[in-house]
Design an enzyme around this catalytic site. Structure first.
Site, mmCIF file in Angstrom:
data_model
loop_
_atom_site.group_PDB
_atom_site.id
_atom_site.type_symbol
_atom_site.label_atom_id
_atom_site.label_comp_id
_atom_site.label_asym_id
_atom_site.label_seq_id
_atom_site.Cartn_x
_atom_site.Cartn_y
_atom_site.Cartn_z
ATOM 1 N N TYR A 1 -3.901 3.308 -2.913
ATOM 2 C CA TYR A 1 -4.757 2.128 -2.852
ATOM 3 C C TYR A 1 -5.291 1.883 -1.452
ATOM 4 O O TYR A 1 -6.331 1.245 -1.293
ATOM 5 C CB TYR A 1 -4.024 0.909 -3.422
ATOM 6 C CG TYR A 1 -4.151 0.894 -4.926
ATOM 7 C CD1 TYR A 1 -5.314 0.439 -5.535
ATOM 8 C CD2 TYR A 1 -3.154 1.418 -5.730
ATOM 9 C CE1 TYR A 1 -5.467 0.479 -6.905
ATOM 10 C CE2 TYR A 1 -3.297 1.467 -7.110
ATOM 11 C CZ TYR A 1 -4.462 0.997 -7.693
ATOM 12 O OH TYR A 1 -4.617 1.053 -9.053
ATOM 13 N N HIS B 1 1.041 -3.510 -6.809
ATOM 14 C CA HIS B 1 1.092 -2.068 -7.087
ATOM 15 C C HIS B 1 2.398 -1.436 -6.615
ATOM 16 O O HIS B 1 2.541 -0.216 -6.626
ATOM 17 C CB HIS B 1 -0.100 -1.366 -6.441
ATOM 18 C CG HIS B 1 -1.396 -1.652 -7.134
ATOM 19 N ND1 HIS B 1 -1.643 -1.225 -8.424
ATOM 20 C CD2 HIS B 1 -2.505 -2.329 -6.741
ATOM 21 C CE1 HIS B 1 -2.857 -1.625 -8.788
ATOM 22 N NE2 HIS B 1 -3.390 -2.302 -7.786
#
Length: 756
Positions: free
Chosen positions: A278, A433
């Site tokens: 990410y 996440h």
């Protein structure tokens, strides 16, 4: 003519000249393009065309792509699909095509590209006011063009650049039409109408902030720019509102906006708390907006912000890759994503141009084989042309986590020849996440996994697999502790799989030392994963002539206030060659457990260790042998497992693993050694050095509980002795231990001696 009239005329002429001068200065200051491309940059690019191979190649490929796209006509369908569906992919294709067409117009001066951008934007301006929320209802923040605001923000980040490129091509009336019907409503929708998306600390909000900020810069709209930089000035978001992954969006009163998203997720080393996958995704908006801000608002000195954290972040990301340039899949991360992605092409270009012209970045750009078609890409192309590229050397490195670098981190140990890479994670949770895997590790040889981190459970942009979104197995398997190479207590994930609890803690670095390349160490502690239990993992990469390749020594010390079962899994690839103990194989497969990820593991074999011994298993992978040697005690268990139970839609890979289990114990240690050795040639059908070089692992009983001692004996009876201080990591602290009627004295946390 009277003297007074002449004086008046002269004064009027001077006023008029001053007016013209001021107006001309204003016109220069407001000229377009000025975000990513600049007027001066365009001039320089045109001057060098035909002499800069990597730039010329990228330009030719882009022109071919966009010429074909223009020939197909304009496609602006009414949105209806999830990721991977036609309307989703069509609008996504449009944002790339518009941005590239705008650049081609500036560089090649062909009006067909400006016409194309204008005509497509007019189609969107007609459509957008009629759109309700997207018909797919799964997202916490539904978009209009796409199923989630995140993708709407992606669109505006790219399309803002296209608008900047044709801004001066359009009349004032044409610009007003687009801004009134499309850009201003679009920016307000992403921000004011979706504060739960815009006003948070997350990669989603970074995209939203940048989208609003980019179009604000083009339109010179200070209100939008301030929203982008500092967030919405309200507390409109409930503190218990959750995102798609079950993560809490923001705490009340938390600062938001672009600067807050620079302050909080990034550590001083440039590590991004969500993990490299990410971080790679967020690097495009972070770096592209920084480039635009530097061009339009240089007074902000954005590339100097937080001690140049954006430039550092690019270097951090490159160090978070294996030998093939693929990112280590920490937290949610899709395997195979690498620095060849478009986000890293732009990041490398921008970091080189606005950094200190680090010529090692040129070697990565050469591998990428493409550049941005702007000022930064030109600088890269010229640097490569003039032979300035030098290798980017990935060495052992620790990357701290947390905005102040105080929330654990990730330690990477690399062998001197860079063939072996060990990655140990002892970081903060990583926002929504994050995974529940404190003190986990993965291990690579020449870019191939020896022991793997599973990554995420998702097939990105494959519509048949849950519309390209996260699968439920991402929660039931990939995020759970048993999916990682870490210690698990009582078949329960760290922090009981509770996001809020896990996010409030981080592991503590104990030691990271690479000063001696022959014995590199990473060590960390975790005291909050399980109430009443303390965990301490130390991993040593030892390079010694007794071993063909460096070996990894893995020591996990656990100490609990009550009896528990402890599991230590290792997920490998390849074919088992031999073991020095017998397995019992079940006639029918059954899941290893019922929850916390254990329900997804088939139990394929089991061995109960009959006496204290060094248990060994050798397997073959990529024509190389690997051996796991581990010190086991009577009644310890060695389990063979395979991922895939309770997975009716085959969403999970069928990867194998070992689990070393210690039942009903309070305190103890897992001590293991990982060897990479020998080779197999399938053409000549010859095996070389196929057996382990380790004869025995031994742990020494020490009177002082603040130390742990062990040794490794080779098949030639060479002994390697280690003593680790588990409470004092300082390098200048003297230590003294009595062992086997002998006194060992040293300074530093670890003693090592090769004894014949």
């Amino acid at each position: 003519m009277s003297t007074s009239k002449l004086v008046l005329i002269r004064i009027l002429k001077r006023v008029f000249m001053i007016f013209l001068f001021v107006f001309s200065l204003h016109a220069v200051a407001q000229q377009h393009p000025n975000l990513i491309l600049t007027k001066n940059g365009v001039t320089d690019i045109r001057k060098h065309l035909g002499t800069i191979p990597i730039f010329d190649k990228t330009l030719a490929q882009t022109k071919k792509e966009i010429d074909l796209e223009i020939a197909t006509g304009i496609h602006v369908p009414i949105p209806k699909d999830m990721a991977g569906g036609y309307t989703h992919d069509r609008h996504k294709k449009n944002w790339f095509a518009l941005q590239k067409a705008g650049v081609l117009y500036q560089i090649l001066e062909e009006e067909k590209y400006a016409d194309y951008v204008h005509n497509v934007l007019k189609s969107y301006a007609r459509l957008y006011p009629t759109l309700p929320l997207h018909p797919q209802t799964r997202s916490y923040a539904r978009g209009k063009l796409f199923w989630q605001c995140l993708n709407d923000a992606n669109w505006l980040v790219y399309v803002s650049q296209a608008y900047d490129c044709i801004y001066d091509y359009l009349s004032k009336e044409e610009r007003e039409y687009l801004e009134h019907n499309l850009f201003i409503p679009y920016a307000n929708f992403l921000s004011e109408e979706n504060p739960q998306f815009f006003n948070r600390i997350h990669n989603h909000s970074t995209w939203g902030n940048v989208a609003v900020g980019m179009i604000g810069l083009v339109m010179k709209n200070e209100d939008l720019i301030n929203k982008a930089l500092y967030g919405l000035q309200s507390d409109a978001i409930p503190s218990d509102q959750k995102d798609d992954d079950g993560g809490f969006i923001k705490a009340k009163g938390q600062k938001t906006g672009f600067f807050a998203n620079l302050d909080n997720p990034f550590s001083p080393d440039g590590y991004y708390t969500e993990g490299p996958y990410y971080q790679r995704y967020a690097m495009y908006p972070f770096m592209i907006f920084a480039q635009a801000l530097q061009n339009v608002k240089p007074e902000l000195k954005i590339f100097e912000y937080k001690d140049r954290v954006l430039i550092k972040s690019v270097h951090a990301l490159l160090n978070l890759t294996d030998a093939d340039g693929e990112f280590f899949p920490l937290n949610d991360g899709q395997k195979g994503m690498s620095y060849h992605s478009r986000a890293l092409v732009s990041a490398i270009n921008i970091a080189y141009y606005f950094g200190k012209k680090d010529t090692s970045l040129l070697s990565i750009a050469k591998q990428q084989g493409k550049v941005q078609l702007n000022d930064c890409g030109l600088a890269i192309a010229l640097g490569i042309k003039h032979g300035k590229a030098r290798p980017f050397l990935k060495k052992s490195i620790e990357l701290r986590d947390g905005s102040k670098g105080s929330e654990g981190g990730v330690g990477i140990l690399r062998s001197q020849d860079s063939n072996l890479s060990l990655v140990m994670k002892y970081s903060a949770h990583g926002l929504s996440h994050g995974h529940y895997d404190k003190l986990s590790f993965s291990y690579y040889r020449k870019g191939k996994e020896i022991f793997q981190d599973y990554g995420l459970a998702r097939f990105v942009n494959i519509e048949q697999k849950n519309g390209g979104g996260y699968l439920k197995e991402n929660t039931t398997w990939a995020k759970q502790s048993i999916a990682h190479n870490t210690i698990i207590q009582d078949e329960t994930s760290h922090f009981d799989g509770n996001f809020k609890l896990g996010s409030s803690h981080h592991s503590e670095k104990y030691l990271f030392s690479t000063t001696n390349p022959k014995i590199q160490i990473v060590s960390a502690k975790e005291k909050n994963a399980y109430p009443g239990t303390k965990l301490h993992r130390t991993m040593v990469m030892l390079q010694d002539e007794d071993f063909e390749n460096p070996v990894v020594i893995d020591v996990i010390v656990f100490d609990s206030d009550s009896l528990h079962q402890f599991d230590n899994p290792f997920y490998y690839h390849g074919q088992i060659i031999s073991s020095n103990f017998q397995f019992q194989n079940p006639k029918t497969l059954s899941p290893l457990g019922t929850k916390n990820g254990y329900q997804h593991l088939w139990l394929e074999g089991k061995s109960t260790i009959q006496k204290d011994k060094t248990s060994q298993t050798t397997w073959l992978s990529n024509n190389t042998f690997h051996t796991l040697s581990t010190l086991t005690k009577t009644n310890d268990e060695f389990l063979l497992v395979r991922i895939g139970a309770n997975d009716p839609k085959y969403n999970l890979r069928r990867d194998p693993g070992f689990i070393i289990r210690k039942p009903k114990t309070k305190k103890g240690a897992f001590i293991s050694v990982i060897e990479t050795h020998g080779s197999y040639n399938p053409v000549t059908e010859t095996a070389n050095n196929a057996k382990s070089n380790i004869k025995e692992i031994k742990r020494y009983p020490l009177k002082d509980p603040n130390y742990i001692g062990w040794s490794i004996k080779t098949i030639k009876d060479k002994q390697h002795l280690f003593i680790l201080s588990t409470t004092n990591p300082k390098s200048n602290t003297p230590h003294k231990i009595e062992l086997n009627n002998k006194t060992y004295s040293w300074s530093g946390s670890i003693f090592y001696n090769n004894i014949d």
